[in-house]
Design a protein around this motif. Sequence first.
Motif, PDB file in Angstrom:
ATOM      1  N   ILE A   1       7.493   3.121  -3.950  1.00  0.00           N
ATOM      2  CA  ILE A   1       7.631   1.688  -4.219  1.00  0.00           C
ATOM      3  C   ILE A   1       9.114   1.309  -4.238  1.00  0.00           C
ATOM      4  CG2 ILE A   1       7.285  -0.117  -5.948  1.00  0.00           C
ATOM      5  CD1 ILE A   1       4.680   1.283  -6.715  1.00  0.00           C
ATOM      6  N   GLY A   2       9.447   0.258  -3.501  1.00  0.00           N
ATOM      7  CA  GLY A   2      10.840  -0.174  -3.395  1.00  0.00           C
ATOM      8  C   GLY A   2      11.586   0.496  -2.270  1.00  0.00           C
ATOM      9  N   SER A   3      10.912   1.391  -1.560  1.00  0.00           N
ATOM     10  CA  SER A   3      11.543   2.095  -0.452  1.00  0.00           C
ATOM     11  C   SER A   3      11.203   1.391   0.859  1.00  0.00           C
ATOM     12  CB  SER A   3      11.097   3.546  -0.440  1.00  0.00           C
ATOM     13  OG  SER A   3      11.803   4.266   0.548  1.00  0.00           O
ATOM     14  N   PHE A   4      11.485   2.047   1.981  1.00  0.00           N
ATOM     15  CA  PHE A   4      11.239   1.460   3.292  1.00  0.00           C
ATOM     16  C   PHE A   4       9.775   1.617   3.701  1.00  0.00           C
ATOM     17  CE2 PHE A   4      15.702   3.138   3.554  1.00  0.00           C
ATOM     18  CZ  PHE A   4      16.299   1.912   3.291  1.00  0.00           C
TER      19      PHE A   4
ATOM     20  N   ARG B   1       0.805  -1.220   0.000  1.00  0.00           N
ATOM     21  CA  ARG B   1       0.000   0.000   0.000  1.00  0.00           C
ATOM     22  C   ARG B   1       0.839   1.271   0.000  1.00  0.00           C
ATOM     23  NH1 ARG B   1      -4.142  -0.425   4.721  1.00  0.00           N
ATOM     24  NH2 ARG B   1      -4.360   1.767   4.095  1.00  0.00           N
ATOM     25  N   LEU B   2       2.141   1.147  -0.169  1.00  0.00           N
ATOM     26  CA  LEU B   2       2.968   2.341  -0.278  1.00  0.00           C
ATOM     27  C   LEU B   2       2.583   3.129  -1.532  1.00  0.00           C
ATOM     28  CD1 LEU B   2       6.543   1.051   0.662  1.00  0.00           C
ATOM     29  CD2 LEU B   2       5.149   2.649   1.975  1.00  0.00           C
ATOM     30  N   PRO B   3       2.642   4.462  -1.480  1.00  0.00           N
ATOM     31  CA  PRO B   3       2.362   5.265  -2.675  1.00  0.00           C
ATOM     32  C   PRO B   3       3.339   4.928  -3.800  1.00  0.00           C
ATOM     33  CG  PRO B   3       2.457   6.627  -0.709  1.00  0.00           C
ATOM     34  CD  PRO B   3       2.961   5.282  -0.314  1.00  0.00           C
ATOM     35  N   GLU B   4       2.940   5.199  -5.028  1.00  0.00           N
ATOM     36  CA  GLU B   4       3.769   4.844  -6.182  1.00  0.00           C
ATOM     37  C   GLU B   4       5.145   5.483  -6.127  1.00  0.00           C
ATOM     38  OE1 GLU B   4       2.060   6.311  -9.781  1.00  0.00           O
ATOM     39  OE2 GLU B   4       1.656   8.313  -8.961  1.00  0.00           O
ATOM     40  N   THR B   5       5.230   6.671  -5.552  1.00  0.00           N
ATOM     41  CA  THR B   5       6.536   7.340  -5.474  1.00  0.00           C
ATOM     42  C   THR B   5       7.490   6.615  -4.534  1.00  0.00           C
ATOM     43  OG1 THR B   5       5.692   8.754  -3.703  1.00  0.00           O
ATOM     44  CG2 THR B   5       5.585   9.624  -5.957  1.00  0.00           C
TER      45      THR B   5
ATOM     46  N   TYR C   1       5.683  12.205   1.518  1.00  0.00           N
ATOM     47  CA  TYR C   1       6.165  12.499   2.878  1.00  0.00           C
ATOM     48  C   TYR C   1       7.644  12.890   2.919  1.00  0.00           C
ATOM     49  CZ  TYR C   1       1.894  10.822   5.208  1.00  0.00           C
ATOM     50  OH  TYR C   1       0.615  10.663   5.656  1.00  0.00           O
ATOM     51  N   GLY C   2       8.219  13.258   1.778  1.00  0.00           N
ATOM     52  CA  GLY C   2       9.601  13.721   1.788  1.00  0.00           C
ATOM     53  C   GLY C   2      10.608  12.593   1.644  1.00  0.00           C
ATOM     54  N   GLU C   3      11.886  12.957   1.714  1.00  0.00           N
ATOM     55  CA  GLU C   3      12.957  11.998   1.414  1.00  0.00           C
ATOM     56  C   GLU C   3      13.517  11.223   2.595  1.00  0.00           C
ATOM     57  OE1 GLU C   3      15.962  12.959  -1.893  1.00  0.00           O
ATOM     58  OE2 GLU C   3      15.497  14.879  -0.967  1.00  0.00           O
ATOM     59  N   VAL C   4      13.550  11.853   3.783  1.00  0.00           N
ATOM     60  CA  VAL C   4      14.376  11.273   4.843  1.00  0.00           C
ATOM     61  C   VAL C   4      13.857   9.932   5.352  1.00  0.00           C
ATOM     62  CG1 VAL C   4      15.274  13.506   5.570  1.00  0.00           C
ATOM     63  CG2 VAL C   4      13.219  12.589   6.678  1.00  0.00           C
ATOM     64  N   ASN C   5      12.541   9.652   5.147  1.00  0.00           N
ATOM     65  CA  ASN C   5      12.057   8.332   5.558  1.00  0.00           C
ATOM     66  C   ASN C   5      12.323   7.265   4.492  1.00  0.00           C
ATOM     67  OD1 ASN C   5       9.519   8.151   3.813  1.00  0.00           O
ATOM     68  ND2 ASN C   5       9.152  10.062   4.906  1.00  0.00           N
ATOM     69  N   THR C   6      12.961   7.656   3.379  1.00  0.00           N
ATOM     70  CA  THR C   6      13.314   6.704   2.320  1.00  0.00           C
ATOM     71  C   THR C   6      14.824   6.497   2.208  1.00  0.00           C
ATOM     72  OG1 THR C   6      13.485   8.365   0.561  1.00  0.00           O
ATOM     73  CG2 THR C   6      11.295   7.489   1.030  1.00  0.00           C
ATOM     74  N   GLU C   7      15.584   7.205   3.025  1.00  0.00           N
ATOM     75  CA  GLU C   7      17.047   7.142   2.976  1.00  0.00           C
ATOM     76  C   GLU C   7      17.602   6.326   4.146  1.00  0.00           C
ATOM     77  OE1 GLU C   7      19.147   8.568   0.611  1.00  0.00           O
ATOM     78  OE2 GLU C   7      17.296   8.957  -0.505  1.00  0.00           O
ATOM     79  N   ILE C   8      18.806   5.819   3.994  1.00  0.00           N
ATOM     80  CA  ILE C   8      19.515   5.162   5.092  1.00  0.00           C
ATOM     81  C   ILE C   8      20.283   6.216   5.871  1.00  0.00           C
ATOM     82  CG2 ILE C   8      21.261   3.466   5.738  1.00  0.00           C
ATOM     83  CD1 ILE C   8      20.574   1.925   3.201  1.00  0.00           C
TER      84      ILE C   8
END
Length: 346
Positions: free
Chosen positions: A46-49, A40-44, A76-83
């Motif tokens: 997909i493949g992220s955390f 259910r993650l948004p399309e932007t 929701y921005g970048e920082v929740n998709t980065e390590i």
Amino acid sequence: MELKNEKVCFEMTLNGSAFTKFQLLNKKVNPLDWKLPTARLPETNIGSFDFQGHFLCLGTWGMPTEGEKKAGLKFYGEVNTEIWKVDAPLSNENNSQSITTSCKSPVEKLDIVRKVELFNNSSVIKISEKITNNLPIGRPYNILQHATMGGKFINQKTILNSNAGKGFYQNGQYTRNGYDDIESTSYDWPYAVLPDGKTDLRLSNQVQKSFVSTHIFPESEKYGWATLTNVEDRFLIGYVWDTNDYPWLNIWHQYEEGEVKGRAIEFATCGMWQPFEYMMSNESRFFGHNSFEFIDAGETKHKLYFMFLLPIDAHFTEVEKIQVNAHSLDISINYNGKNKVQILKF
């Protein structure tokens, strides 16, 4: 990554740097046991955390515009998709232990440094964050703490308390035509006026739909606070913050498959689910409050909040007030009509 003392255990992940556990050692229930299914993650994203527990929204709140998507921005921005990286590993100080982590956002250039500090022999954690704009121009931005409780902690009897003030409902399973009428259709905490009736936001068994109720705070309140209480397991989780840092509170009620799946305490610089273009080209303030914050070129913003756990007894009715002192949180609780102040030192 873990912080632990004689009372509580706290865990966070470097993958998006979500807080995934905050638990009293003598309780089996973890309030932060919540996760949005990967499918259910948004399309932007997909493949992220996964979105899980308490995660951070930085830059934007909600879906980016078409141009922002093409530039690589995420929901929701970048920082929740980065390590994130560890700047300072577990460090023991005089009366606390702490970990410092950071994240550089490759597209938005909003970098963040976060220090998480657990006080010895206490169930209080202090979180300090520094956000730096590394663009050569000033810009609007937003920061929202998406603290979501779920799992066995959330049920029909869970109670939410806060010192929030005026509010309005957002789109969810309710349809909102726009934001032009939000002041004239506003309501006062703790009662929301939704399209199908009035509801008590403190209770978890009132509405069988998902929705967001967005609030500001009375001018008299220097600190905002919100708590969620599991009356069956007899403990609560709470957050306290300076209303200058976070003037908005968004309460998310997640109802799916015939039950309450999650309730979120989202304190933020924003309260409207809209892109910046909309907020700048329309009269979108809510009783004088903009739904964004400005950060200048090279500027660093400092944010701070506390999170805590507190055992309660069987006669709990509600949290009435939280007072912030130099080294304690004084929590006034109503127990069947009798007030008791419980002090958490740090």
